[in-house]
Motif scaffolding. Structure first.
Motif, mmCIF file in Angstrom:
data_model
loop_
_atom_site.group_PDB
_atom_site.id
_atom_site.type_symbol
_atom_site.label_atom_id
_atom_site.label_comp_id
_atom_site.label_asym_id
_atom_site.label_seq_id
_atom_site.Cartn_x
_atom_site.Cartn_y
_atom_site.Cartn_z
ATOM 1 N N GLU A 76 -25.081 35.936 -4.104
ATOM 2 C CA GLU A 76 -25.421 35.439 -2.764
ATOM 3 C C GLU A 76 -26.852 35.864 -2.456
ATOM 4 O O GLU A 76 -27.100 37.022 -2.087
ATOM 5 C CB GLU A 76 -24.455 36.009 -1.728
ATOM 6 C CG GLU A 76 -24.670 35.494 -0.318
ATOM 7 C CD GLU A 76 -24.006 34.157 -0.061
ATOM 8 O OE1 GLU A 76 -24.239 33.590 1.009
ATOM 9 O OE2 GLU A 76 -23.254 33.664 -0.942
ATOM 10 N N GLY A 77 -27.777 34.934 -2.621
ATOM 11 C CA GLY A 77 -29.175 35.296 -2.437
ATOM 12 C C GLY A 77 -29.637 36.246 -3.539
ATOM 13 O O GLY A 77 -29.231 36.158 -4.694
ATOM 14 N N ARG A 78 -30.489 37.189 -3.170
ATOM 15 C CA ARG A 78 -30.991 38.140 -4.164
ATOM 16 C C ARG A 78 -30.293 39.470 -4.101
ATOM 17 O O ARG A 78 -30.245 40.192 -5.097
ATOM 18 C CB ARG A 78 -32.479 38.406 -3.911
ATOM 19 C CG ARG A 78 -33.360 37.220 -4.191
ATOM 20 C CD ARG A 78 -34.715 37.478 -3.624
ATOM 21 N NE ARG A 78 -35.761 37.035 -4.498
ATOM 22 C CZ ARG A 78 -37.029 37.397 -4.370
ATOM 23 N NH1 ARG A 78 -37.359 38.255 -3.443
ATOM 24 N NH2 ARG A 78 -37.959 36.923 -5.164
ATOM 25 N N ASP A 79 -29.759 39.812 -2.940
ATOM 26 C CA ASP A 79 -29.319 41.184 -2.726
ATOM 27 C C ASP A 79 -27.822 41.333 -2.541
ATOM 28 O O ASP A 79 -27.355 42.446 -2.269
ATOM 29 C CB ASP A 79 -30.022 41.760 -1.485
ATOM 30 C CG ASP A 79 -31.527 41.657 -1.586
ATOM 31 O OD1 ASP A 79 -32.050 41.829 -2.701
ATOM 32 O OD2 ASP A 79 -32.177 41.384 -0.544
ATOM 33 N N CYS A 80 -27.055 40.261 -2.639
ATOM 34 C CA CYS A 80 -25.616 40.368 -2.332
ATOM 35 C C CYS A 80 -24.789 39.620 -3.374
ATOM 36 O O CYS A 80 -25.281 38.712 -4.064
ATOM 37 C CB CYS A 80 -25.320 39.801 -0.947
ATOM 38 S SG CYS A 80 -26.106 40.706 0.401
ATOM 39 N N LYS A 110 -18.634 48.955 7.192
ATOM 40 C CA LYS A 110 -19.134 50.295 6.877
ATOM 41 C C LYS A 110 -19.853 50.309 5.539
ATOM 42 O O LYS A 110 -20.756 51.120 5.312
ATOM 43 C CB LYS A 110 -17.989 51.296 6.888
ATOM 44 C CG LYS A 110 -17.501 51.670 8.269
ATOM 45 C CD LYS A 110 -16.411 52.714 8.206
ATOM 46 C CE LYS A 110 -15.950 53.085 9.603
ATOM 47 N NZ LYS A 110 -17.015 53.737 10.393
ATOM 48 N N LEU A 111 -19.444 49.420 4.641
ATOM 49 C CA LEU A 111 -20.097 49.356 3.339
ATOM 50 C C LEU A 111 -21.337 48.468 3.375
ATOM 51 O O LEU A 111 -21.949 48.220 2.324
ATOM 52 C CB LEU A 111 -19.105 48.825 2.290
ATOM 53 C CG LEU A 111 -17.879 49.722 2.026
ATOM 54 C CD1 LEU A 111 -16.937 49.056 1.047
ATOM 55 C CD2 LEU A 111 -18.303 51.093 1.505
ATOM 56 N N VAL A 130 -15.926 37.952 0.919
ATOM 57 C CA VAL A 130 -16.389 39.336 1.064
ATOM 58 C C VAL A 130 -17.796 39.391 0.473
ATOM 59 O O VAL A 130 -17.975 39.301 -0.747
ATOM 60 C CB VAL A 130 -15.453 40.319 0.347
ATOM 61 C CG1 VAL A 130 -15.921 41.748 0.580
ATOM 62 C CG2 VAL A 130 -14.015 40.139 0.830
ATOM 63 N N ILE A 131 -18.787 39.502 1.340
ATOM 64 C CA ILE A 131 -20.192 39.542 0.913
ATOM 65 C C ILE A 131 -20.642 41.001 0.900
ATOM 66 O O ILE A 131 -20.700 41.650 1.948
ATOM 67 C CB ILE A 131 -21.072 38.698 1.854
ATOM 68 C CG1 ILE A 131 -20.553 37.243 1.900
ATOM 69 C CG2 ILE A 131 -22.522 38.729 1.414
ATOM 70 C CD1 ILE A 131 -21.268 36.369 2.896
ATOM 71 N N LEU A 132 -20.937 41.512 -0.306
ATOM 72 C CA LEU A 132 -21.269 42.929 -0.477
ATOM 73 C C LEU A 132 -22.708 43.072 -0.949
ATOM 74 O O LEU A 132 -23.162 42.320 -1.825
ATOM 75 C CB LEU A 132 -20.329 43.572 -1.501
ATOM 76 C CG LEU A 132 -18.843 43.573 -1.112
ATOM 77 C CD1 LEU A 132 -17.999 43.977 -2.302
ATOM 78 C CD2 LEU A 132 -18.611 44.520 0.061
ATOM 79 N N PRO A 133 -23.436 44.045 -0.391
ATOM 80 C CA PRO A 133 -24.805 44.282 -0.860
ATOM 81 C C PRO A 133 -24.799 44.953 -2.235
ATOM 82 O O PRO A 133 -23.921 45.761 -2.545
ATOM 83 C CB PRO A 133 -25.385 45.197 0.213
ATOM 84 C CG PRO A 133 -24.216 45.919 0.774
ATOM 85 C CD PRO A 133 -23.063 44.953 0.718
ATOM 86 N N ILE A 134 -25.793 44.590 -3.037
ATOM 87 C CA ILE A 134 -25.892 45.238 -4.349
ATOM 88 C C ILE A 134 -26.264 46.706 -4.167
ATOM 89 O O ILE A 134 -25.678 47.592 -4.806
ATOM 90 C CB ILE A 134 -26.938 44.501 -5.210
ATOM 91 C CG1 ILE A 134 -26.469 43.059 -5.469
ATOM 92 C CG2 ILE A 134 -27.175 45.235 -6.523
ATOM 93 C CD1 ILE A 134 -27.496 42.197 -6.176
ATOM 94 N N LYS A 135 -27.192 46.976 -3.277
ATOM 95 C CA LYS A 135 -27.541 48.336 -2.921
ATOM 96 C C LYS A 135 -27.151 48.551 -1.467
ATOM 97 O O LYS A 135 -27.461 47.717 -0.618
ATOM 98 C CB LYS A 135 -29.045 48.586 -3.087
ATOM 99 C CG LYS A 135 -29.539 48.500 -4.523
ATOM 100 C CD LYS A 135 -29.013 49.662 -5.360
ATOM 101 C CE LYS A 135 -29.572 49.599 -6.778
ATOM 102 N NZ LYS A 135 -29.067 50.734 -7.594
ATOM 103 N N PRO A 136 -26.481 49.651 -1.147
ATOM 104 C CA PRO A 136 -26.068 49.865 0.247
ATOM 105 C C PRO A 136 -27.271 50.059 1.146
ATOM 106 O O PRO A 136 -28.289 50.625 0.717
ATOM 107 C CB PRO A 136 -25.212 51.128 0.184
ATOM 108 C CG PRO A 136 -25.659 51.834 -1.036
ATOM 109 C CD PRO A 136 -26.068 50.769 -2.016
#
Length: 572
Positions: A482-486, A532-533, A551-557
């Protein structure tokens, strides 16, 4: 609180009363202005229509009056001109009177005969179709009237001629001061054939009566001339008047009266009220129909609106009471949890003593080789130590469950993590013949997140998908960048779906679409964990077709989540 819930669920009359109050108040607020406006318009339209339909009658009567009045005034003026132009002696000459009459007949219609009458009432000269020369009119009313007033217009009568006619007379004085009269008879064609306006109704009747109410011209309703009509003529008529009258058969009529000045004639126009107001009756029916239809629509909308509002209110009350019940239950469970944690803490102390004493006994027995029944002692001490360890593990789990734990950041391969989660539900999926398709885009990076919490989130969503589909159904899981970071993890089931009006509420605590089970906490907790994540949890659904959670999660928090915060571990 439970008692309040049970009491509320057994009081439907409360909602019936509220429903009735809403319907009655809405109908009153809507009906009263509508009825007032409807009846106001009704009477205004009625008055306007009555004035409108009476106007042609008034116009016809006024025009007929002016026409007849002009006709009579013209004939009287002709006689005045003749009597002023010719002396008594000249008019007495039969040839002179014949010449005058020929000129009248040639230039003006309506004249039947003409005669000269002396002061004694004897007709001294006469020109006409009847032998009325030397006819004595003394003692007749019309003679006295003309001698008294100087001119006279008679009623329509048959006379010696036995055909309808009327006479016009004027008076003058001779050189000796004796009166003489010039009298002409006129036929009734002009007054019996009075034209009516174009578009006149066949039900309309127009005729002429004298001041005593005797017909001077034929009438469609009342018959031929010389017949009294059953209408009560208005007294002291000045100009045209229109009246509503009721005959002996209770029929309503509109009657117009217009008197002709300096004559005994009254022009009368008569028409049935029902015929005149036929267009008003049609409009009245439309107005009443519109009022009834409007009131019916308002009533239906009020009933539907009140029913919808009360049902929504009842549903909200039920949800509120159920939420209170769940809160009470959750509070009890929290109390039980706190009690269990306290019990676990208190049990740890005697367990430690038991473990210490049992270990001391084991050491003591082990030190002495010649200890009697040594093997038997050791055989009983080891199970004691194992049981103490088992109890210690249980108490540690209870304490760990009740304790807030920091987020544990670590590298995670989402595909591997999802396979581990699917392993938990493998037996159920095989038993129910469910197809689970896992697709991972090539080259997905490793993310940094909390493994345990992600497992909890994905397990909650997959369990919900299991509940939504029937045996033999399908679930698709896809991992895409999802994009560059997720990374976007979509879990799509082809089950019953979620109604559109409920979709915005599924992340609320204690809200559930499962009718017979479910606490309504799984998605709420999952939503909080994902936030929270540093990620997002989204939902889409088409009722009866499919539901998809993303569920869209960032690669780096994000930096603000690295310090962590704490969250409570909850098993759902």
């Amino acid at each position: 609180m439970a008692g309040e819930w049970q009491e509320a669920s057994h009081t439907p009359f409360r909602y019936r009363g509220l429903w009735l109050a809403i319907v009655v108040s809405t109908c009153l607020v809507s009906f009263i202005p509508l009825i007032v406006m409807g009846f106001s318009n009704y009477y205004q339209y009625q008055e306007a229509f009555e004035d409108e339909v009476k106007h042609p009658i008034r116009l016809l009567a006024s025009n007929a009056r002016r026409s007849l009045q002009f006709y009579l005034e013209e004939r009287i003026s002709l006689l005045n001109f003749i009597i002023d132009d010719k002396a008594f002696a000249e008019l007495r000459d039969q040839k002179t009177l014949e010449q005058v009459f020929r000129n009248l007949k040639k230039n003006h219609s309506g004249f039947v005969d003409i005669g000269l009458i002396d002061a004694a009432g004897v007709q001294r000269s006469y020109v006409g179709p009847y032998g009325l020369l030397d006819k004595n009119y003394s003692g007749q009313d019309w003679l006295e009237q003309v001698l008294l007033y100087g001119q006279h217009v008679s009623d329509v009568f048959l006379g010696y001629r036995q055909f309808p006619h009327f006479s016009v007379s004027v008076k003058r004085l001779d050189g000796a001061g004796k009166p003489y009269i010039l009298r002409a008879s006129l036929n009734t064609d002009i007054i019996t054939q009075e034209p009516e306006p174009t578009g006149s109704r066949a039900s309309r009747d127009s005729f002429i009566v004298n001041r005593q109410g005797v017909l001077q011209t034929p009438s469609k309703i009342f018959g031929n001339i010389q017949t009294p009509i059953p209408l009560e003529l208005p007294s002291n008529i000045d100009g045209t008047i229109i009246r509503d009258e009721v005959d002996e058969h209770r029929r309503h009529r509109v009657v117009g009266y217009s008197p002709i000045d300096k004559s005994p004639f009254i022009f009368v126009v008569l028409e049935e009220r029902s015929t005149l107001l036929a267009s008003w009756f049609a409009l009245r029916n439309k107005l009443l129909s519109f009022l009834i239809i409007s009131m019916s629509v308002i009533l239906i909308v009020s009933l539907a609106g009140a029913t919808y509002m009360v049902n929504r209110l009842r549903k909200a009350d039920d949800q509120r009471l159920a939420l209170l019940y769940k809160v009470e239950h959750t509070s009890k469970m929290a109390s039980i949890g706190r009690l269990a944690a306290g019990v676990a803490h208190e049990v740890n102390n005697p367990l430690a003593i038991i473990n210490e004493k049992a270990g001391l006994l084991k050491d003591y027995v082990t030190l002495f080789e010649d200890f009697p029944h040594k093997d038997r002692f050791l055989k009983h001490i080891d199970p004691i130590l194992d049981s103490v360890e088992r109890c210690a593990q249980i108490t540690r789990r209870l304490l760990r469950f009740a304790r807030h734990i920091d987020i544990q950041w670590e590298p995670i391969e989402l595909e591997v993590l999802l396979k581990d989660v699917l392993a938990f539900v493998e037996k159920e999926s095989v038993y129910r013949r469910l197809t689970i398709n896992l697709y991972a885009e090539a080259g997905l990076p490793v993310i940094e997140s909390d493994r345990g919490r992600l497992q909890q989130v994905f397990l909650n969503i997959i369990n919900n998908a299991f509940d939504a589909i029937e045996d033999g159904g399908r679930i698709d899981i896809a991992l895409t960048l999802e994009g560059r970071d997720c990374i976007n993890v979509t879990i799509k089931d082809y089950g019953i779906g979620i109604p559109k009006d409920q979709l915005h509420s599924i992340f609320e605590p204690f809200y559930t679409t499962k009718k017979n089970h479910g606490t309504g906490l799984g998605l709420s907790i999952s939503y909080g964990i994902v936030e929270k994540l540093g990620g997002k949890l989204l939902a889409e659904s088409v009722e009866g077709e499919w539901t998809q959670f993303s569920v869209i999660l960032p690669i780096k928090p994000p930096l603000n989540t690295r310090s962590g915060g704490k969250t409570q571990s909850v098993i759902t």
